[in-house]
Design an enzyme around this catalytic site. Structure first.
Site, short mmCIF file in Angstrom:
data_model
loop_
_atom_site.label_atom_id
_atom_site.label_comp_id
_atom_site.label_asym_id
_atom_site.label_seq_id
_atom_site.Cartn_x
_atom_site.Cartn_y
_atom_site.Cartn_z
N ASN A 1 -5.43 -21.11 -111.95
CA ASN A 1 -4.27 -21.66 -111.23
C ASN A 1 -3.26 -20.58 -110.87
OD1 ASN A 1 -5.57 -24.04 -111.73
ND2 ASN A 1 -4.00 -24.92 -113.06
N SER B 1 -15.37 -23.14 -103.32
CA SER B 1 -14.45 -22.54 -102.35
C SER B 1 -14.91 -21.15 -101.93
CB SER B 1 -13.04 -22.46 -102.94
OG SER B 1 -13.06 -21.77 -104.17
N SER C 1 -15.93 -18.38 -62.38
CA SER C 1 -16.49 -19.72 -62.50
C SER C 1 -18.01 -19.66 -62.35
CB SER C 1 -15.90 -20.60 -61.40
OG SER C 1 -16.72 -21.71 -61.15
N GLU D 1 -4.55 -19.60 -70.84
CA GLU D 1 -4.88 -20.99 -71.16
C GLU D 1 -5.29 -21.10 -72.63
OE1 GLU D 1 -6.83 -23.08 -67.44
OE2 GLU D 1 -7.61 -21.05 -67.66
N LYS E 1 -13.27 -18.07 -57.72
CA LYS E 1 -12.26 -18.30 -58.74
C LYS E 1 -11.94 -17.06 -59.57
CE LYS E 1 -10.60 -21.61 -59.82
NZ LYS E 1 -11.13 -22.60 -60.78
N LYS F 1 -6.09 -22.69 -97.83
CA LYS F 1 -6.42 -21.35 -97.34
C LYS F 1 -6.94 -21.31 -95.91
CE LYS F 1 -7.02 -20.14 -101.92
NZ LYS F 1 -7.01 -21.62 -102.18
N HIS G 1 13.71 -27.01 -64.53
CA HIS G 1 12.91 -28.18 -64.15
C HIS G 1 11.78 -27.78 -63.20
CE1 HIS G 1 16.14 -31.04 -65.56
NE2 HIS G 1 16.91 -30.03 -65.23
#
Lengths: 460, 460, 460, 460
Positions: free
Chosen positions: A109, A22, A276, A289, A282, A324, A155
């Protein structure tokens, strides 16, 4: 170095070693591991298990190791199985066989459960501050964009005019809930597992309550079997992170819409948008996003841990090693997103005229119904009349505010020339003055509420 | 280097840059990116967009870059935004402004979709081979452990005796389904997006079907808008990986049980087990616990991508950048787990006497009922009689096979001395000789079936 | 009856109607819907929107409707679109056009959010009581099974002896965390949306804080846009239910194991186990398997809602209609499981001799190492010596406690005849007397802690 | 009636009964259960286990029961535990103790697995047809909306003009992949478990391959242990349903946007939209929002089953009872959604002038770059020039097509008056004529491809 092996005659298969180790991710717990060991050595001293000198030497060694971690000079060895083994191995190099006394009465542990809780405890204030940073951006916009009217949507259909300030604040409150949720989590997090040993409790007379305080925990865990296996806090952290992700995704979705050509309410700063490789014109809302996309990933991290925990039989099972990476991943995602979104929100350019133009008169149909209610018509009938008015205006290709007296009259005899007032969106907004509503006075009061909430210090 | 910017006056915020860059993970697509560009340059040549000389220079440059990646000497620059930008930037350093012609008629949207599909296409045979490797371990055990009887379980209660060979094979077939599922996926994967440009299709007369063949795809995508946004293949890969994870988790759960002291059917080799930092006697089945735990993580990777994809509006949205890490993570997990589990299975020690001892006579109660059926009793009544016999034996503290003639008689007059044969577990197993059953002959036939299935070559 | 339509000329397609209607599931909110309407009518009265008489008539009608729901005599009509429409339709039948005044200034958006929150607020104490019921079963067992020793496990390998009481309590505490988590949720749940109208706030001078108190909420929501779309509480409820599911799945997994023939620690009562249609001897732990299985389903309910909420753009979107079934499903699952598991736990038969026999001497290897620590050996070396002792004993086919003086001497000169005391499991347990450990005194103290925690009243 | 109990002295606790019973949902398998029993009785006859007369009587009884189910007259009894018990109970009522012979050599484990597979096998063609129905709606629109230009988007920013036909087809192909995926699933589904009995295989000489053919399966399962526990097909069905859900959610998101006032490209028919209880002017795209929302729910159904299956130990565990509701739920959701969406798509009104108006000249910037490429400029430089042109036009407040000769000259000497042609969107579309592109000719070819794909019959 492995911390076991006396019973074994063969060596671990190399591929099994790679699967099992680990260290690649738990080295992130280095600081917490050393802190836990410092406290444990002191506790063993208080319990009479180690002498004062032994404690002193061990702690000197551990502090040296801490220094190496700070300096980035700590050298991991090929056979370090995990961060605990690495630290104990290095301690042995620094102080000799005495290092072998440190692990008395504890197990990996309880050790890893302690390290991991400490890490999350330290992550909470940082995450809280990052969330509060985005809240501050919303608050600042709510104050500066105070007089701007915009269409409100349900909506995604134009519904009623609202204040832009009110809209910004609608993104403030969910984050406040997130901060409260994280603060609630802390109560369940700040419970010390150390002293639970592998599962049955330590056989040495350690004062666990003092140890808890020493390490910044609220108290010691009441049951050793539970303590070594409890990962509820990790799941709860991931859930909280997922909800924050959802809140950011909602903001993101709105920002993607509102910066589109069709809505055109906001323009992104060049500092927070991209272009872009093919289309020169663009200007893309990539940051938002990514926030929306990472909300999906966060849901997956939560789901994955829950599925991993499901059906585990005993106290500590190695499956828990999967706990983790999702927490680190969720934390890193939010810590990367939050300041960027705050920056993007703060540097937006507004186009209030686009917002104003998008408030078409039909959005005042509810106000028309309310007007009729004011004239004594039951709301349900008023709603039907207003609906017919909308249809009539649409059929005639007119704005709802452009119907003439004759047309109004056929719709309802209750409609008088004063109906014109209905169609002023500013007035519409002002009428919604009950608490929590979009009227300027209500929003002003809301800003005060928000500031008070924002100033709550959940961690000191 | 960014591949855009002409339209921008400001610079990207540094934190936004860090959030936005995909280079840390998409550099894993380097080989595929270069391969795609080589083919694209050639296609532009065939289309008359580039001269033969231009194609030659560009391809020489790209091959040099491929060499640098192979050699590990490729140097990323601080401003490389992603692997595509890095390659084009380096190409410019090697061959000058001509490099700027490579991106003609394509976009990063179709480019990354192509790279990513190529990567998964190349991952499939490797994953198939790793799954087949574990299958081979099961097959080998099925052949070598042929005569061993073990208790079969339902609800984890002892149910009926079965052959250990049969049990091993019960883990073979799910993996065969996984291999078939991956092979089915290939049909949907081997569809070339390149030539779709940003969304509308390329404006240059490229022969996309030839390009597809050149790159090892089956055909070119039929719709450019779909092609740049379709990530179904990634979700399908993750689903298949999740099911494989579940199959490993089922094996793992059984191995954890069967290597416990209480079952004691198997002992793990030292090479595939670990010890405890506290408890010297422990020998832990960590490899299998990790398999079980990672099955949870795999579910989360699938869920996360599905949630990310949900509700995306247009063709390419930046959210899609979240698609790669889960695929890489799932692939790496399975490729790490499969050989280790194969090794652990192959090196197990059996304890057949423990298995035999665990077949208590009550497990033959179904055979007792079948015996009564043979004497003409309807099964439902035979089942009831056998149930009463179990209760009677338990009440008397006897094994079911130790009831005396008088007791049998009170249970049913149909029970004769030949009932003794019922209680031979070997015979019980032999009676289950219908296809798919645990009788030795049926299992032998099953082994042949399994070998034939195992030898199917899904990829050539 | 639909509450809209004035603007529409065509009728809803029949299949669309079926898809759209929520009545099949939201009728479960009937009681809450009526309560909300009663309070809303009164608030409209206080605000001067309705006369005292109107309020009286409306409330009489609503109380009659409530009576019909109680009596099961409420008749839904074919065109009732949802519970809100059904209630308003029925009110109209009872009191005439005046019913049309009830919806003044509110919307189904704030109405359903209010109903739904009320429902969950009322579900919390019931769920809390059911969880506390299972806790009580654990507490009772912890007290009655006080002197029983059992093997404790890690990695499902025998690890160290523990008290059965301690083990039962290890299942108590996770449920206590669940109860606390639900109580924390209540703070975020008891925020009244009513008065937010569709999105912008009500246009009538309603005193929302009074309304909140009237309905049992702590306060009114501060932002109307947030209030109609906030479903964080539903997600938080599902998360909490999922964690409870995980806790039950952990218990279940252990119970399935411990009632197996191989472990044989417990026997299930006939009242909580089932048989096989084929195998007469079977006694299956179906209740626990269902608990484990439903833990998976609960994770899915949570995931589904989170995915549904991700990326929603505006205030109220119809997607939110998917919020109710998962909450109802999760609640029903837990309310069905918890009392059954409590019954199964309470009626278990113990087999203490099987538990005692499963404590093999190697489980005391840690105590052997601790013994050497007591003689001054650093733990790490003591651990290695104990490991070698385990191996030596295993090679000789002896119990660890059966090594002779000569063998001990070769392992370490520090081992004296008093080593015999190490191998008494009762003593081993007693040595783990730090808080949270398995020593009888510590467990007694833990029982007191647990009782105090159990008695906390989270709801009054 | 329970099919077990001989071994039990106590009765099942009433709450445990309620938790345990599966009848409320598995009665949906009634038809399949009877079909499986008819075939099993015949197979027992062929095997000589039942006489011809017995088979005749049993089959008569089963056919009578089938008739009762068809007629809706089958009466469940209070103690019917599941559909299997109910059928056997009723068979006993009809034909007496002979009914008890039907269960010879089988178990509910192989029985329910068979019923469930049969159900899904029968669901596939129905689902395929519903998907194909929506595809047909897209195809029809693609043909009828052939000449309409619309803006194409990436990042929800206007990108390049495309044909509306092309856009409709971009929703066709994902559904074709879904249909192929379901057809692939059938191979893994049509494997008969019957004859596996509880786990070890049936002890009677049944010809399982004939039985498989009789019931419409491709072959008999090769391993009985695997056969009774394999639920891969259920997970694969849910995965496929989830992807279909995602495809619908993508359509839905676009429809929600395109029917908004801001985009205004489409108007929904009244038959497929709804209104507001408060705002009379609203026309909401509820059907599409429900599709988007249910996509989240479907992800949850998949996740839930995967989590349930994770870590199951043995062959049949009762956890598997959680497998049916998600499949039924997913199937019902899609079967409700698909025809409604097909109806909504078919009845849309277009607003081509709004689409055309949304194609602003900057969307031709890529064409400008391509123009410069045609003049010999490397694309990368051409892209930069076009980017500067966009910025220049924006700074001047002009459309990109409105720059004058002088301005063009300063940008690049290569730009000549023929640049004007660049800004005709129809021409732009026509230039994208490579396969899969948006040029009318390419789209025409694509329509032919789509029709051919659509006509594939996956089931006969």
């Amino acid at each position: 170095m492995t911390l076991w092996g006396g019973r074994f005659s063969g060596k671990l298969d190399p591929a099994a070693w790679v699967l099992n180790t680990s260290l690649p991710f738990d080295q992130r717990l280095a600081r917490q591991d050393v802190a836990g060991s410092l406290a444990w050595a002191a506790a063993l001293g208080h319990a009479g298990v180690l002498t004062e000198d032994e404690v002193g030497s061990i702690c000197d060694g551990l502090r040296a190791i801490a220094g190496e971690f700070e300096a980035g000079s700590f050298a991991f060895a090929e056979l370090d199985e995990d961060i605990h083994s690495a630290v104990e191995r290095r301690l042995g190099e620094l102080i000799g066989p005495l290092a072998g006394k440190l692990h008395t009465g504890r197990s990996r542990n309880d050790q890893v459960a302690t390290d991991f809780r400490l890490w999350v405890m330290q992550a909470l204030p940082a995450l809280d501050a990052a969330i509060a940073g985005l809240q501050a951006a919303f608050l600042a916009r709510a104050e500066s964009d105070r007089d701007v009217l915009m269409p409100g949507y349900t909506h995604l259909q134009r519904a009623q005019p609202v204040l832009l300030s009110h809209w910004w604040l609608s993104h403030f409150w969910p984050l406040q809930r997130d901060r409260e949720r994280l603060a609630d989590l802390r109560k369940r997090l700040a419970i010390l597992p150390l002293g639970s040993a592998a599962l049955a409790g330590t056989a040495f007379p350690v004062d666990r309550e003092s140890l808890a305080k020493e390490l910044g925990f609220d108290s010691a865990s009441p049951n050793s079997l539970d303590a070594v296996s409890d990962r509820d806090f990790a799941a709860e952290f991931l859930f909280s992170a997922s909800l924050t992700g959802l809140h950011l995704s909602k903001l993101a979705e709105a920002m993607v819409l509102f910066t589109s050509a069709e809505f055109g309410f906001f323009e992104l700063s060049d500092a927070f948008s991209t272009g872009s490789s093919l289309m020169p014109q663009k200007k893309n809302p990539d940051m938002f996003e990514l926030a929306r996309g990472k909300a999906g990933t966060l849901i997956g991290l939560l789901t994955g841990l829950l599925a991993t925990l499901k059906g585990l039989p005993s106290t500590y099972d190695k499956d828990l090693q999967e706990d983790k990476l999702p927490i680190f991943g969720a934390y890193d995602s939010l810590m990367a997103l939050l300041p960027v979104l705050a920056g993007a929100v703060s540097t937006l350019s507004l186009r209030p005229e686009r917002m104003r133009a998008a408030i078409d008169p039909a959005m005042l149909a509810t106000d028309l119904a309310d007007y009729l209610v004011g004239k004594g018509l039951p709301f349900r009938e008023a709603h039907a009349v207003a609906g017919k008015a909308v249809r009539l205006a649409a059929d005639k290709g007119l704005g709802l505010d452009k119907l003439g007296p004759g047309e109004w009259h056929t719709l309802s005899e209750l409609i008088a020339p004063d109906v014109a007032m209905v169609f002023d969106p500013q007035k519409s907004v002002e009428r919604r003055s009950a608490s929590g509503g979009t009227a300027p006075a209500a929003v002003q009061k809301q800003i005060e509420q928000a500031k008070a909430a924002h100033n709550v210090e959940f961690y000191r």
